[in-house]
Design a protein around this motif. Structure first.
Motif, short mmCIF file in Angstrom:
data_model
loop_
_atom_site.label_atom_id
_atom_site.label_comp_id
_atom_site.label_asym_id
_atom_site.label_seq_id
_atom_site.Cartn_x
_atom_site.Cartn_y
_atom_site.Cartn_z
N ARG A 41 13.53 -9.12 16.67
CA ARG A 41 12.50 -9.40 17.67
C ARG A 41 12.19 -8.13 18.44
NH1 ARG A 41 13.04 -13.62 22.83
NH2 ARG A 41 10.92 -13.27 23.66
N HIS A 42 10.92 -7.92 18.73
CA HIS A 42 10.50 -6.77 19.53
C HIS A 42 10.07 -7.24 20.92
CE1 HIS A 42 7.82 -3.57 21.08
NE2 HIS A 42 8.62 -2.76 20.40
N VAL A 43 10.58 -6.58 21.95
CA VAL A 43 10.20 -6.88 23.33
C VAL A 43 9.57 -5.62 23.93
CG1 VAL A 43 11.06 -7.49 25.63
CG2 VAL A 43 12.01 -8.60 23.60
N THR A 44 8.40 -5.81 24.53
CA THR A 44 7.65 -4.68 25.08
C THR A 44 7.80 -4.62 26.59
OG1 THR A 44 6.01 -4.96 23.33
CG2 THR A 44 5.41 -3.53 25.18
N PRO A 45 8.51 -3.65 27.12
CA PRO A 45 8.57 -3.45 28.58
C PRO A 45 7.29 -2.80 29.07
CG PRO A 45 9.76 -1.70 27.51
CD PRO A 45 9.28 -2.62 26.40
N ARG A 46 7.20 -2.54 30.34
CA ARG A 46 6.03 -1.89 30.90
C ARG A 46 6.27 -0.41 31.19
NH1 ARG A 46 4.76 -5.76 28.72
NH2 ARG A 46 3.35 -7.41 29.43
N HIS A 47 7.47 0.07 30.87
CA HIS A 47 7.85 1.46 31.10
C HIS A 47 9.10 1.72 30.26
CE1 HIS A 47 9.29 5.05 33.27
NE2 HIS A 47 8.10 5.15 33.81
N GLU A 48 9.22 2.92 29.71
CA GLU A 48 10.40 3.20 28.88
C GLU A 48 11.71 3.11 29.66
OE1 GLU A 48 6.96 5.02 26.67
OE2 GLU A 48 7.62 5.10 28.76
N GLN A 49 11.67 3.38 30.95
CA GLN A 49 12.88 3.18 31.73
C GLN A 49 13.28 1.71 31.70
OE1 GLN A 49 13.52 3.25 36.36
NE2 GLN A 49 13.72 5.36 35.63
N GLY A 50 12.30 0.82 31.76
CA GLY A 50 12.57 -0.60 31.63
C GLY A 50 13.18 -0.95 30.29
N ALA A 51 12.72 -0.28 29.23
CA ALA A 51 13.30 -0.52 27.89
C ALA A 51 14.78 -0.18 27.89
CB ALA A 51 12.56 0.32 26.84
N GLY A 52 15.12 0.96 28.49
CA GLY A 52 16.52 1.37 28.54
C GLY A 52 17.37 0.43 29.36
N PHE A 53 16.87 0.00 30.52
CA PHE A 53 17.63 -0.93 31.36
C PHE A 53 17.78 -2.29 30.68
CE2 PHE A 53 16.18 1.46 35.40
CZ PHE A 53 17.29 2.29 35.34
N MET A 54 16.74 -2.74 29.97
CA MET A 54 16.85 -4.00 29.22
C MET A 54 17.92 -3.89 28.14
SD MET A 54 12.89 -5.21 28.70
CE MET A 54 11.75 -5.32 30.10
N ALA A 55 17.91 -2.78 27.42
CA ALA A 55 18.92 -2.57 26.38
C ALA A 55 20.32 -2.54 26.99
CB ALA A 55 18.63 -1.26 25.64
N ASP A 56 20.44 -1.95 28.16
CA ASP A 56 21.72 -1.89 28.88
C ASP A 56 22.20 -3.29 29.23
OD1 ASP A 56 23.24 -1.99 31.50
OD2 ASP A 56 23.24 0.18 31.25
N GLY A 57 21.33 -4.10 29.84
CA GLY A 57 21.71 -5.46 30.22
C GLY A 57 22.08 -6.31 29.02
N TYR A 58 21.32 -6.17 27.94
CA TYR A 58 21.62 -6.90 26.70
C TYR A 58 23.00 -6.51 26.18
CZ TYR A 58 21.25 -8.31 21.79
OH TYR A 58 21.48 -8.87 20.56
N ALA A 59 23.30 -5.22 26.19
CA ALA A 59 24.58 -4.73 25.66
C ALA A 59 25.75 -5.21 26.51
CB ALA A 59 24.57 -3.20 25.59
N ARG A 60 25.58 -5.25 27.82
CA ARG A 60 26.68 -5.67 28.70
C ARG A 60 27.05 -7.13 28.47
NH1 ARG A 60 27.33 -1.96 33.73
NH2 ARG A 60 25.66 -0.43 33.43
N VAL A 61 26.06 -7.95 28.20
CA VAL A 61 26.34 -9.38 28.00
C VAL A 61 26.88 -9.67 26.60
CG1 VAL A 61 25.21 -11.64 27.79
CG2 VAL A 61 24.74 -10.18 29.76
N PRO A 65 25.19 -3.04 20.79
CA PRO A 65 24.31 -1.99 21.31
C PRO A 65 22.89 -2.48 21.52
CG PRO A 65 24.78 -1.62 18.98
CD PRO A 65 25.69 -2.72 19.43
N GLY A 66 22.31 -2.10 22.64
CA GLY A 66 20.89 -2.31 22.86
C GLY A 66 20.12 -1.21 22.15
N VAL A 67 19.03 -1.57 21.45
CA VAL A 67 18.30 -0.62 20.61
C VAL A 67 16.89 -0.43 21.15
CG1 VAL A 67 17.45 -0.14 18.28
CG2 VAL A 67 19.67 -1.26 18.60
N CYS A 68 16.46 0.83 21.22
CA CYS A 68 15.13 1.16 21.74
C CYS A 68 14.38 2.06 20.75
CB CYS A 68 15.23 1.90 23.08
SG CYS A 68 16.08 1.01 24.39
#
Length: 542
Positions: A41-61, A65-68
């Motif tokens: 599945r692909h999820v589109t953030p509104r900023h690449e920093q958001g992509a990184g933070f989303m990947a981080d939150g996904y990985a912690r739970v 690894p969160g992939v960007c």
């Protein structure tokens, strides 16, 4: 003909990747050629920093690894802060970016998105950064990345692929993932020596960090066998039962816990840096370990930092604790006072609780209400006052259920996108973003990402109309506050404009009701709490 970009997608599938965060650009579209037909599945953030933070939150739970997928140049500079936060907290993240064609790299000719060196940019906050000069390197470099994630200290990895390599033929590449690596075992003699010292200790103490996040059962059983109080770092919350009599929480910066650490004759520190943001958040240098120190960490270099160890063991936390538990369980233990640990832990909890001021009590009631209403909740926090309070007073029910950006790198704007990523990995569990009005304005557009992806995250917004914690810090140091009383928008109007539900909350009952409603929605919900009003009504002593 399958291109390198298409083969990359198939390899990621075979490594078990389920989600990719990214914003397509002209330099990454070839990475997307095979994505629509894949299972990811692909999820589109509104900023690449958001992509990184989303990947981080996904990985912690999830522990995965969160992939960007990130574009050359501005995409990499935008995601840099998120990668640095993940690096500081040892979070697995795979950032795959494009880079200018091989004959253009580092030319300085002004090509689109050109940087002198993206690898140099990321060198300080990655386990490694690699430029894929031919498609043939792809299987091996992915194997290296997943070796870091699965069997070493997990940290971000950056792989950049030149534009002419992304489109190069790659039909001949093997699509099977590499063999999974086991995590390192502890040296038998070191475990035996550590067990002897712990069994002989009259006042043992355990300090556990996020590196032990998968070893909760072993940790609790070892603490019970040793009658040892346990302090947890922020990322280790939930490792032992929240009501366990040996738990002293994340109170390492308080005077009473520091006194306990000084009393301990043997301290076992496992999976923790023993760093400032967990052990000295008052920044006075007052945390010391006078007794013998046994350290266990998967990172050999970390064992040499901050505090000198009597015994240093390089090993995976779960495997080391399992070996240590087997060794100590086979030997009798006759401590000076079998109940010393529980009695001393109770004293710590009592003293800490008695020291709560009105603001702390008010914010604790808010957090307790969230936990009672949503028993299996995951709380992803920003750098904001109720998060700092929660770090001290909140005990998570399970591991990977409380994390925030106040540790390590300490960025603002983390909470919302991290909570979105966490919810994408959490299944039916409720996820709450705990964030202040200042921090939310860093990444507010990610509400649109959550609506688009149908992620029903609950945003608990603590509104003090500015950077309240920094203003207090300035006032405490007799500095005239400047730049902290910022304009505060109407968040309810904004939330509804983004397509979210939104309500202002003034009472505990109202909070409970709105949390229940929010948990039943398929869209995000923003619940706004006015700091002044909440503290006035909820800060009284019971």
């Amino acid at each position: 003909m399958a291109t390198c970009g298409e083969v990359l997608v198939k390899l990621l599938e075979n490594y078990g990747v389920k989600l990719v965060f990214g914003i397509p650009g002209v330099h990454t579209v070839e990475l997307y050629r095979g994505l629509a037909e894949s299972s990811m599945r692909h999820v589109t953030p509104r900023h690449e920093q958001g992509a990184g933070f989303m990947a981080d939150g996904y990985a912690r739970v999830t522990g995965q690894p969160g992939v960007c997928f990130i574009i050359t140049g501005p995409g990499m500079t935008n995601i840099a802060t998120a990668m640095a936060q993940a690096y500081a907290d040892s979070i697995p993240m795979l950032v795959i970016s494009s880079v200018n064609a091989r004959h253009q790299m580092g030319s300085g000719n002004g090509h689109l998105h050109e940087l002198p060196s993206q690898r140099n940019l990321t060198a300080g906050f990655t386990a490694f950064s690699h430029t894929l000069m031919t498609p043939d390197e792809l299987p091996q470099v992915l194997a290296r990345a997943f070796a870091v994630f699965e069997s070493a200290r997990p940290r971000p990895v950056h792989i950049e692929i030149p534009l002419d390599v992304i489109t190069a033929p790659a039909d001949h590449l093997p699509l099977a993932r590499s063999v999974a690596l086991s995590r390192p075992l502890a040296c038998h003699s070191a475990i035996a020596e550590a067990a002897t010292r712990l069994l002989q200790a009259r006042r043992p103490l355990i300090l556990a960090g996020g590196g032990a996040v998968d070893a909760g059962s072993e940790l609790q059983r070892l603490a019970e066998h040793l009658h040892a109080p346990v302090a947890l770092t922020i990322n280790a919350k939930g490792l032992i039962a929240r009501d366990h009599p040996l738990l002293i929480g994340s109170t390492q910066s308080t005077a009473v816990t520091r006194e306990l650490v000084r009393e301990a004759d043997v301290v076992l520190a496992i999976g923790t840096e023993l760093g400032e943001t967990d052990y000295d958040v008052v920044f006075d240098g007052g945390f010391t370990i006078p007794g013998e120190l046994i350290r266990i960490d998967i990172d050999a270099e970390q064992l040499t930092r901050n505090y000198r160890a009597t015994i240093a063991i390089v090993a995976d936390a779960q495997r080391a604790l399992s070996a240590l538990l087997s060794t100590v369980s086979a030997a009798p233990r006759t401590p000076e006072a079998p109940n010393w640990g529980a009695q001393r832990a109770a004293k710590v909890r009592s003293v800490v609780t008695a020291g709560y001021d009105a603001a702390t009590r008010a914010q604790k009631r808010m957090l307790d209400t969230v936990a009672q209403t949503l028993p299996d909740v995951i709380i992803a926090g920003d750098s904001t006052q109720p998060v700092y309070v929660g770090n001290l007073v909140y005990e998570a029910a399970t591991p990977r259920s409380w994390f925030n950006s106040s540790t390590g790198y300490g960025t603002l704007g983390y909470g919302l996108p991290a909570a979105i990523g966490a919810k994408l990995g959490a299944g039916k569990r409720a996820v709450v973003c705990l964030i202040g009005d200042g921090g939310l304005q860093f990444t507010l557009p990610e509400l649109a990402s959550a609506v688009e992806a149908q992620v029903p995250v609950i945003v608990l917004l603590w509104n003090n109309a500015g950077y309240g914690e920094i203003k207090k810090y300035m006032n405490d140091r007799n500095i005239t506050p400047v730049g902290v009383d910022i304009y505060t928008p109407d968040f309810m109007t904004l939330a509804r404009g983004f397509g979210c539900a939104g309500e202002r909350i003034n009472t505990l009952g109202g909070l409970r009701e709105e949390l229940v409603r929010a948990a039943g929605r398929t869209m995000p919900t923003v619940l706004e709490i006015d700091e002044k009003m909440w503290i006035e009504t909820q800060g009284a002593v019971c």
